[in-house]
Design a protein around this motif. Sequence first.
Motif, mmCIF file in Angstrom:
data_model
loop_
_atom_site.group_PDB
_atom_site.id
_atom_site.type_symbol
_atom_site.label_atom_id
_atom_site.label_comp_id
_atom_site.label_asym_id
_atom_site.label_seq_id
_atom_site.Cartn_x
_atom_site.Cartn_y
_atom_site.Cartn_z
ATOM 1 N N LEU A 68 -15.690 16.902 21.921
ATOM 2 C CA LEU A 68 -14.918 16.007 21.049
ATOM 3 C C LEU A 68 -13.626 16.659 20.568
ATOM 4 C CD1 LEU A 68 -17.804 14.464 18.901
ATOM 5 C CD2 LEU A 68 -16.647 13.457 20.864
ATOM 6 N N SER A 69 -13.048 17.507 21.406
ATOM 7 C CA SER A 69 -11.819 18.206 21.013
ATOM 8 C C SER A 69 -10.705 17.228 20.667
ATOM 9 C CB SER A 69 -11.364 19.136 22.139
ATOM 10 O OG SER A 69 -11.135 18.398 23.338
ATOM 11 N N GLU A 119 -11.545 22.573 10.118
ATOM 12 C CA GLU A 119 -11.765 21.773 11.318
ATOM 13 C C GLU A 119 -12.605 20.582 10.886
ATOM 14 O OE1 GLU A 119 -12.088 23.945 15.557
ATOM 15 O OE2 GLU A 119 -13.615 24.515 14.124
ATOM 16 N N LYS A 120 -12.094 19.370 11.103
ATOM 17 C CA LYS A 120 -12.819 18.186 10.643
ATOM 18 C C LYS A 120 -13.076 17.241 11.806
ATOM 19 C CE LYS A 120 -12.719 16.495 6.690
ATOM 20 N NZ LYS A 120 -12.435 15.665 5.497
ATOM 21 N N LEU A 121 -14.272 16.683 11.802
ATOM 22 C CA LEU A 121 -14.639 15.611 12.721
ATOM 23 C C LEU A 121 -15.024 14.422 11.852
ATOM 24 C CD1 LEU A 121 -15.298 14.460 15.527
ATOM 25 C CD2 LEU A 121 -17.598 15.417 15.284
ATOM 26 N N GLY A 122 -14.135 13.467 11.754
ATOM 27 C CA GLY A 122 -14.387 12.375 10.828
ATOM 28 C C GLY A 122 -14.500 12.922 9.421
ATOM 29 N N SER A 167 -26.305 16.828 25.487
ATOM 30 C CA SER A 167 -25.897 16.643 24.093
ATOM 31 C C SER A 167 -24.417 16.307 23.997
ATOM 32 C CB SER A 167 -26.200 17.900 23.282
ATOM 33 O OG SER A 167 -25.561 19.026 23.839
ATOM 34 N N GLN A 168 -23.597 16.875 24.888
ATOM 35 C CA GLN A 168 -22.177 16.578 24.869
ATOM 36 C C GLN A 168 -21.897 15.157 25.356
ATOM 37 O OE1 GLN A 168 -21.507 20.559 26.951
ATOM 38 N NE2 GLN A 168 -19.555 20.252 25.936
ATOM 39 N N ALA A 169 -22.663 14.717 26.351
ATOM 40 C CA ALA A 169 -22.525 13.338 26.820
ATOM 41 C C ALA A 169 -22.882 12.358 25.702
ATOM 42 C CB ALA A 169 -23.425 13.101 28.033
ATOM 43 N N LEU A 170 -23.919 12.676 24.945
ATOM 44 C CA LEU A 170 -24.312 11.830 23.822
ATOM 45 C C LEU A 170 -23.256 11.854 22.732
ATOM 46 C CD1 LEU A 170 -28.095 12.797 23.636
ATOM 47 C CD2 LEU A 170 -27.147 10.612 24.390
ATOM 48 N N ALA A 171 -22.652 13.015 22.486
ATOM 49 C CA ALA A 171 -21.604 13.109 21.465
ATOM 50 C C ALA A 171 -20.418 12.229 21.828
ATOM 51 C CB ALA A 171 -21.168 14.561 21.299
ATOM 52 N N LEU A 172 -20.074 12.179 23.103
ATOM 53 C CA LEU A 172 -18.966 11.332 23.545
ATOM 54 C C LEU A 172 -19.254 9.851 23.311
ATOM 55 C CD1 LEU A 172 -17.862 13.055 26.862
ATOM 56 C CD2 LEU A 172 -16.411 12.609 24.881
ATOM 57 N N GLN A 193 -9.835 17.380 14.140
ATOM 58 C CA GLN A 193 -8.533 17.583 13.521
ATOM 59 C C GLN A 193 -8.531 18.893 12.737
ATOM 60 O OE1 GLN A 193 -7.894 14.059 11.166
ATOM 61 N NE2 GLN A 193 -7.179 12.880 12.919
ATOM 62 N N SER A 194 -7.457 19.653 12.916
ATOM 63 C CA SER A 194 -7.271 20.884 12.156
ATOM 64 C C SER A 194 -6.327 20.603 10.998
ATOM 65 C CB SER A 194 -6.693 21.987 13.044
ATOM 66 O OG SER A 194 -7.614 22.339 14.063
#
Length: 840
Positions: free
Chosen positions: A585-586, A610-613, A512-517, A590-591
């Motif tokens: 996706l660290s 904490e925002k991702l997009g 799942s982390q590989a897909l997130a990247l 964005q904080s």
Amino acid sequence: MSLPIEAILDSLIQQFSQQQRLVIQAPPGAGKTTRIPLALLERISPKGKIVLIQPRRLAVYSAARQLASNLGEAVGNTVGYRTRYDKQVSKRTQVEVITDGLFVNQIQNDPELNGISVVIFDEFHERSTNMDLGLAFALETQGALRDAHDPLHILVMSATLNGEHLSQWLQAPLLVSDGRSFPVQTYYQPLPKDQYLERFIAALVAPCLQQEPGNILIFLPGMKQIRQLQKQLEQMALGDTVEILPLHASLPAQQQEKAILPCESGRRKVVLATNVAETSITIEDVRVVIDSGLARVSRYDERRGFNQLITEHISKASAEQRSGRAGRTQAGICYRIWGESKQQSLKAYGDPQILTDDLTPIVLQLARWGVTDGTQLMLLDQPAKDMYERAQQFLLELGALQTNFTISELGRTLSSLPLPPRLGALVWRSRGYSHFTDCCFIAAVLSEGDPLSLPGDQFQSDLDLRLGLQRHNDQYGQSHRLKRVNQISKQLRQLVTDSNPKNTATDSHHLSQALALAFPDRIAQQRQPGSHRYLLSNGKGVQLVRSDSLCQHPFLVVLDCDGDPREPYVKLACPIDLAQLRQSLSHQIQSSFRLDWDAEKKQVVAQNLEKLGQLSLSQKPVPKPWPLTIQNQAQEKLLQAITVDQLEPLPWNDASEQLLSRIRWLHQQHPEQWPDASVETLIETAGRWLSPFLNECSSYKDLAGLDLHSALINILPWDQQQQLNAQAPSHWPLATGRSQRIDYSDQGGPLLSAPLQAFYGLNQHPTLPNGVPIRLQLLSPARRPLQITQDLPNFWAGSYVDIAKEMRGRYPKHHWPKQPELAQATEKAKPRGKQGSPPT
């Protein structure tokens, strides 16, 4: 049998010896694909190979087979082919038929095209992205990297594209050939609104088989419609001699060939095809064409960040191509499932893919070529600048481009893989990890289509169900698509392993982390717990079918969508938890802090985010005291709420109301000198006069300690603040020694209210500094209004006489002199035991 193209071969050979570029325009059936490469081979004998480029794999197989057959040889000798999945070439091969994607990779690896003398771009009218890129690269090679001793000849062949325009753009001679076709009678049969397309077409097939000879070719938009129509036709009594044959790019080669090759004697076939049968290949003995007028085309939805297949009406050029299939060997007929009025409104040609597809693969290939701006290259159509720049930005975030938008080492690797950049990154970065095989399988699924077929009401988007097919070969069986996916997956594993055989990475993250990247813009967050609706990190919405088991997961990585363009349905997704997102996706999380107005509590609320997009991953209250940056923004939020509520939350009192009344009265007297202090103006200018006094305030409760009078005085410039008391004094000194407030809010003008006795001794009416008389409200000893006057001497001489006569009887203990203008001002009653009036 002589082909129409033979008529221009002499001119072609002559021009070929004089020009390095030629444009050939020839309708389907003219023989350009199968005759021109062999004519060049026979009559020119070029030093190097002839490369014939086709936009489709099926066309590659068909062209290679026919060319070899014309030489009486098997494929792989003089004529060979290469596709993404297989090849048949040898040291003897002089004519090589390849797909446009392979050619782009070939010229990228060898820009000089060593050992190649002629490059033929066939079916250029299909305007695939790789065709456009391949031609642009070849033109640059021709002009910059080859010389007169070893020239590169380029032929661009098209059936329907505007040949004159292409000839002028390339500055190349145009040769036009007639086609080999017979008259085709066209009938327009618009689809009734209450009928399904497949049923309507099925009803046409039986009478066509009875009334017309030859085979029937039916054009449908996609595999779904092909299956539905095939099922209906198989249920009809069409006879044992009729075969129903689908033709689609995803079918096995044997099935495709069966649809293309001639029937056995005494048998007929009904071919159900997508637009793959429109050009490039010939289906023998077609007498009837039934055209749905529809095609599934790829469109990149930039708002959602997805390529999607959309069913659209074909162009006029495509409609002519399709109908022409009925007139190859004899006169034929064509049924168009639309009306003549619709025919007139069709666009002339289809859209070039470079204007409709995802630009990231294009931008990456251009960067690999050394181009950071599409205008630096000779492209027939330039992609939109803003979309080009966004594609560059995505590739930069992916690591495929450097900060100056030149290609990185990773980008160079990805551009050589037979995958879009993000899928290439997924596979390449997973090499050496335990999920490498899964990533290759996923890339193959996204390239070839979902191998798991489930009814709509049972559909599940869970990626793990697809992975189970390769791991366990479970009850869903081995469909052709699954076999294809497994084949491509295996090829990808071999390709990546061969290019990096010594990698010894160890597991440190999950699939799942590989897909997130690889899909950071497609992280989906559930809008409400248990909801089937999600928000993507790119800000767009998607949804699961309500019965999808993934509805229990708050976060997903969405790999594919389809359907409603406003909120498409997820077709493939993988659950991911928040901890995995933070880890993978660290660099993109964005904080920050966010301020909101709590309308119920009437206060500003500050939260750490904490925002991702566009996604809010977490939020926690910010304890007070707040940093200065937060406090300043909180004041702005509070100010906004105060103005929305029309300034009513402010701690209004008599002093502040009186101050505004004085300023408003002066503005009324001299609007050019004194500012407007209306509520509307105060709201508009609150940021100037109120904001400086909101320090430490973040709620309506905090406003209780606000010095509103000091804030309001800021409405005035400093010099007017000094003039205010002189021009509009707040109080007036009475002769009794007491000061009384002047009311400026009365519509009649400034009003001074006091007992009548307080004005004894005045023989002139009080006026303000600017000469305006103060309106005097004369009160009885009980503080009840007796009269309002703006002329006190006239009052003494007139109305006072009657008022005093009445008041003596009602208030005998108070002074009611006969000459009040000469009496001593007082607000007291007569001392007890004394009679008469005070001395005058």
